[in-house]
Scaffold this active site. Structure first.
Site: not given
Lengths: 248, 570
Positions: B333, B499-501
């Site tokens: 992101q 933490t938006h992998n």
């Protein structure tokens, strides 16, 4: 201002020794002998001191469980006070208990990197790959604090704690800018650890031995642990709320 | 020697949102499900002392123990990848509920544009735009309208509170709960955005705006706006988290058996179909084989990728030739931010994870990109999560980062700064990918996942454009000074970003360009379903959980069908 040696030095030194595992004549190596520490301590008014300490605020956790060397601890105290100094708004890092906060952290999971990946091989890495030193944090502090001392000696022929405030800032800045060579860790990595740990000690819940009297929170207008803001969340007025610690 | 256990219908790897939803839906249908979770059991009763910033937000109490397992990272393939020794850029979950325990609860639906991004971009801007930007984008093999009913289901399960958004896709139902409260802080953003002709809306929230009972009978309390949400569990049970919203129901069916401390190390298969999984009880160190008719991998992104690569399931992606698929299209992101400094004081320490106001005017293809050197965009939000003192030390530009002046300014501005952030979309490129590391191993001797990732020109252009737009909003809000966070020269694994992998086990309409179909079913092994943001072919300008939840409900429907008839579902 820098810590200046004064009359209480003897007292605090004795207190430090008593709590840190030294006895006259040598270092105590094991937990079993540790229990005999009080009895072995060849110090005539030891019992009295212990009593006075228990009565003082925070005394039970304002004592070292990691550091064993008063000279090293003096470097830490002086350094954190420069990072977060006492001023008109309130106490600095020393009065807030930050050196003991850091001491306790180094003795535990943080200091020993227990929840972090510490397997080799180790390589320095790029600026974008993060912590790559083989040193555990408590070792990085040992190396870094010794480095502050030796750099001060080399540059000013004095111990770090005895320098003027501005000189201490010069030394810290050299570390921050990676200008000082240390063993197995860069001076900037150490400095960043020290800075972060200082702010943690200022603002963490007092249960961790820093943020004495919640004064760190008071300086920021942070109320600590509150159960609910449901009735205040849409208030147009700024809310001055007496802080609460988690375990008060 | 591993002990072989009795066969079960379904084994689930990882029990967070994905695993919990599968357990609930399959259990309801009478399928026997074993849920293997590597971490410990936890729930509302465990958050008795949760208002502790140091322990939870700084020392990562609820996150992954990296001493057992991490990943390695490098910016480009010619570098040596080194282990991510400490958490930083993203905070991986571990334990029952996974990251669903310590999320903020932002629950967006992706835009219709996202699912048909290649077709739509080419239609509007021509084929050259994608090629010139060097992007590997593709359609998802599903449209927004096809996914809509599953979004609707997930929102009802998670009790999402929200309001209509000018740019949203068509909704079959209103949000099941009302929007979060408006505060002087979010109101300031709303007014400024409106005055600028933008379209602000209340951020869709999994913090319960009113007490709520979901279709599984889970009762959730109303949010108290206490300011401890992200990185924390909710002691009130006021945040939809899998341990509250879905797992109790899964267990109540009598068909879902949860095994915690069970770390899956391999998916066993015969080359065509999976036969079960191998796992280690991390407390006793005993090894087990759990045979199953169906294997469902629900470990978000990292372990979905690693388990497939480790188990030699699916063809690993090779960036040199562009062939293969597992590990392809790793996305992240793009996160520009601005901070505004004010003279007036705000109650910045109050808040909730999803208390916020958002505009989508610069997201997706909601604005014209003809003269812009990037595609997509991001959602811009003012998110009043509740500022905490260790992490929040804003000082005006040019202030030293320690010492007298720092102390004075950082204490003064703690309640006098507001910030805006963009969740910028991340587009795949050939050289951003994941594979197995040749050197570093986990606690069980298995290779770590290796991430190769850096920002691209597309990312930088999107970054500076949306940041400029945020600066305008912040000025309109009346900030006397606006500080804009610069983009790092390269992606940096240290400072927290998101933490938006996403990606690596991507979905699509056909094998060859995707690993799973739109039921999250693997093309190369029909009885393996891989659920998580790993299936996103690119990452949108929103938080991923809403879409992960929707895809999990669709997968559940597919697995039930598959358990009866077998075969490829799409």
């Amino acid at each position: 201002m820098a810590e200046t040696p004064n009359n209480s030095e003897n007292m605090s030194r004795r207190k430090f020794l008593r709590n840190s595992g030294y006895v006259a004549g040598g270092l105590i190596g094991g937990g079993i002998i540790g229990g005999l520490l009080g009895a072995n301590l060849n110090d005539d008014d030891n019992d009295k001191t212990a009593k006075t300490d228990t009565n003082a605020a925070h005394s039970s956790n304002q004592a070292p469980i990691y550091f064993t060397n008063p000279e090293q601890f003096a470097v830490l105290k002086a350094a954190v006070e420069r990072i977060y100094p006492k001023d008109d708004n309130g106490p600095g890092a020393v009065d807030l208990g930050v050196p003991f906060f850091i001491d306790h952290q180094l003795a535990g999971s943080y200091g020993n990197n227990t929840r972090e990946y510490m397997q080799g091989p180790f390589f320095p890495g790029s600026d974008f790959q993060g912590y790559q030193t083989p040193l555990l944090r408590h070792e990085a502090f040992d190396v870094g604090l010794a480095g502050l001392q030796s750099y001060s000696q080399q540059k000013y022929k004095k111990n770090f704690a005895e320098l003027e405030g501005e000189q201490q800032d010069e030394v810290l800045k050299a570390f921050e800018e990676k200008k000082v060579k240390l063993k197995a860790v860069t001076s900037s990595t150490f400095f960043n650890l020290l800075r972060a740990a200082t702010l943690e000690g200022v603002y963490a819940d007092p249960v961790y031995a820093g943020n004495t009297n919640m004064d760190g929170w008071k300086m920021k207008g942070f109320p600590g642990h509150q159960m609910s803001y449901l009735d205040k969340i849409d208030s147009k007025e700024f809310q001055k709320i007496k802080p609460n610690s988690l375990h008060a | 020697m591993a002990k072989t256990l009795p066969k079960t219908d379904v084994v689930v790897v990882g029990v967070g949102w994905g695993g919990g939803i599968i357990g609930a839906e399959l259990g309801k249908q009478g399928l026997k499900v074993v849920g293997l979770e590597r971490g410990k059991e936890r729930g509302v009763k465990d958050y008795y002392v949760v208002h502790d910033e140091l322990r939870y937000a700084i020392r990562y109490e609820l996150m992954q123990d990296l001493s057992k397992e991490t990943l390695t990272f490098r910016n480009v393939a010619k570098e040596r990848a080194l282990p991510m020794r400490q958490l930083g850029s993203f905070l991986l979950g571990e334990g029952l509920g996974g990251s669903g325990v310590h999320w903020n609860g932002h629950t967006f639906r992706f835009l219709p544009y996202d699912f048909e991004i290649k077709t739509e971009t080419e239609k509007k801007y021509g084929k050259n735009k994608i090629r010139d930007l060097g992007l590997d984008i593709q359609d998802w093999g599903i449209t927004y309208d096809e996914l809509e009913p599953y979004y609707d289901t997930f929102e009802k399960v998670a009790g999402i509170g929200g309001e209509d958004n000018h740019f949203q896709g068509k909704r079959s139902n209103p949000y099941p709960n009302k929007p979060m409260k408006e505060t002087p802080i979010t109101g300031k953003f709303k007014k400024a955005a409106k005055d600028m002709g933008l379209h602000p809306f209340s951020m869709p929230s999994a913090n319960m705006t009113e007490a709520y009972e979901n279709p599984y009978g889970a009762k959730m309390a109303a949010c108290q706006y206490c300011g401890y949400c992200e990185r924390f569990g909710c002691e009130y049970g006021a945040k939809a988290d899998p341990t509250v919203a879905v797992i109790p129901y899964a267990r109540s069916t009598g068909n879902f058996e949860l095994r915690t401390h069970s770390n899956v190390t391999e998916i066993l298969h015969d080359g065509k179909k999976a036969t079960g999984v191998r796992y280690v009880d991390v407390q006793t160190k005993e090894e087990f084989i759990q045979p199953a008719e169906i294997v469902v991998v629900t470990s978000y992104v990292m372990n979905n990728n690693r388990l497939l690569l480790q188990s030699k399931l699916g063809k690993p992606y090779d960036p040199k030739t562009g062939s293969g698929i597992i590990g392809k299209n790793y996305c992240y992101q793009i996160l520009p931010g601005v901070t505004g400094f004010f003279d007036e004081q705000f109650n910045t320490f109050m808040g909730a994870g999803s208390l916020g106001m958002t505009v989508d005017d610069y997201n997706g293809d909601n604005f014209d990109h003809s003269d812009l050197n990037f595609i997509h965009g991001g959602s811009i939000s003012l998110n009043q999560t509740g500022k905490r003192p260790i992490q929040t030390n804003y000082v005006p530009d040019g202030t030293p980062s320690w010492g007298k002046e720092f102390k004075e300014k950082s204490t003064h501005y703690f309640t006098r700064t507001l910030d805006l952030a963009t969740e910028g979309a991340s587009m795949p490129t050939r050289n951003n990918y994941m594979d197995l590391d040749p050197t570093y191993k986990d606690a069980f001797g298995n290779p770590l996942l290796r991430m190769t990732y850096d920002f691209t020109a597309q990312d930088r252009n999107l970054y500076s454009y949306t940041q400029k737009m945020m600066g305008n909003i912040m000025k309109e809000m009346g900030a006397k000074e606006v500080y804009a966070r610069g983009v790092s020269e390269h992606y940096d694994i240290v400072p927290y970003q998101s933490t938006h992998n996403t990606g690596g086990v991507i979905m699509g309409a056909e094998p060859g360009t995707s690993a799973v179909n739109n039921y999250s079913q693997m093309w190369d092994a029909e009885n393996v379903f891989v659920i998580g943001a790993s299936s996103f072919p690119h990452n949108s300008g929103y938080n991923p959980t809403g879409t992960v939840g929707a895809l999990a409900y669709r997968a559940a429907e597919g697995i039930i069908k598959y358990s009866k008839n077998g075969g490829m579902l799409a």
